[in-house]
Design a protein around this motif. Structure first.
Motif, PDB file in Angstrom:
ATOM      1  N   MET A 168      49.416 -21.453  31.692  1.00  0.00           N
ATOM      2  CA  MET A 168      49.813 -20.888  30.270  1.00  0.00           C
ATOM      3  C   MET A 168      49.634 -19.486  30.273  1.00  0.00           C
ATOM      4  O   MET A 168      48.568 -18.900  31.044  1.00  0.00           O
ATOM      5  CB  MET A 168      48.613 -21.867  29.052  1.00  0.00           C
ATOM      6  N   SER A 169      50.283 -18.789  29.436  1.00  0.00           N
ATOM      7  CA  SER A 169      49.903 -17.144  29.229  1.00  0.00           C
ATOM      8  C   SER A 169      49.086 -17.048  28.290  1.00  0.00           C
ATOM      9  O   SER A 169      48.518 -17.934  27.680  1.00  0.00           O
ATOM     10  CB  SER A 169      51.382 -16.475  28.768  1.00  0.00           C
ATOM     11  N   ALA A 170      48.411 -15.823  28.329  1.00  0.00           N
ATOM     12  CA  ALA A 170      47.319 -15.342  27.489  1.00  0.00           C
ATOM     13  C   ALA A 170      47.731 -15.608  26.055  1.00  0.00           C
ATOM     14  O   ALA A 170      46.913 -15.976  25.057  1.00  0.00           O
ATOM     15  CB  ALA A 170      47.034 -13.966  27.489  1.00  0.00           C
ATOM     16  N   GLU A 200      43.481  -4.136  24.022  1.00  0.00           N
ATOM     17  CA  GLU A 200      42.986  -4.706  25.239  1.00  0.00           C
ATOM     18  C   GLU A 200      41.670  -5.711  25.255  1.00  0.00           C
ATOM     19  O   GLU A 200      41.596  -6.518  25.665  1.00  0.00           O
ATOM     20  CB  GLU A 200      42.931  -3.832  26.434  1.00  0.00           C
ATOM     21  N   SER A 201      40.548  -4.919  24.775  1.00  0.00           N
ATOM     22  CA  SER A 201      39.301  -5.427  24.609  1.00  0.00           C
ATOM     23  C   SER A 201      39.180  -6.912  23.579  1.00  0.00           C
ATOM     24  O   SER A 201      38.741  -7.875  23.941  1.00  0.00           O
ATOM     25  CB  SER A 201      38.358  -4.580  23.981  1.00  0.00           C
ATOM     26  N   ASP A 202      40.299  -6.816  22.544  1.00  0.00           N
ATOM     27  CA  ASP A 202      40.430  -8.249  21.894  1.00  0.00           C
ATOM     28  C   ASP A 202      41.207  -9.101  22.617  1.00  0.00           C
ATOM     29  O   ASP A 202      41.102 -10.680  22.568  1.00  0.00           O
ATOM     30  CB  ASP A 202      41.047  -7.931  20.628  1.00  0.00           C
ATOM     31  N   GLU A 218      43.222 -13.325  28.079  1.00  0.00           N
ATOM     32  CA  GLU A 218      43.795 -12.816  29.380  1.00  0.00           C
ATOM     33  C   GLU A 218      42.951 -13.675  30.551  1.00  0.00           C
ATOM     34  O   GLU A 218      43.267 -13.832  31.688  1.00  0.00           O
ATOM     35  CB  GLU A 218      43.855 -11.244  29.555  1.00  0.00           C
ATOM     36  N   LYS A 219      41.492 -13.593  30.371  1.00  0.00           N
ATOM     37  CA  LYS A 219      40.592 -14.304  31.354  1.00  0.00           C
ATOM     38  C   LYS A 219      41.001 -15.756  31.344  1.00  0.00           C
ATOM     39  O   LYS A 219      41.223 -16.276  32.758  1.00  0.00           O
ATOM     40  CB  LYS A 219      39.120 -14.143  31.159  1.00  0.00           C
TER      41      LYS A 219
END
Length: 108
Positions: A30-32, A69-71, A76-77
């Motif tokens: 699955m994608s982010a 990016e931080s949110d 993403e992880k």
């Protein structure tokens, strides 16, 4: 002969049969965004239950695009872990030597 008439006289295209997928094959990662979508849709559905799933997804996609990016990092992880899982399961499913055998050419 006109182009329209030429199209009508051309032979019909063959319909390909759909190949059956192996149920034991590993599922794609699955994608982010999909992880974000599955976490946000239930909350949005409570407030906007009269909207279709497609409309809800459009709203969530706009939210995703505005995240920095931080949110996005937690999703993403998760996506990276799922991608690693898929690569591992794919190697196990297809075998580790699948591509190395094809690369080695016999000496003649």
């Amino acid at each position: 002969m006109s182009k329209a008439r030429a199209r009508l006289s051309s032979p019909a295209k063959r319909v390909r049969k759909k190949t059956k997928k192996d149920p034991d094959a590993p599922k794609h990662p699955m994608s982010a965004f999909l992880y974000y979508l599955t976490s946000e849709r239930p909350r949005l559905a409570e407030h906007l239950s009269d909207m279709s799933i497609g409309q809800q997804t459009k709203i969530i996609a706009k939210q995703w695009k505005t995240l920095d990016e931080s949110d996005r990092a937690p999703w993403e992880k998760l996506a990276k872990h799922d991608k690693d899982r898929y690569a591992r399961e794919r190697r196990e499913y297809h075998g580790e030597d699948r591509h190395t055998k094809a690369v080695v050419a016999p000496n003649q």
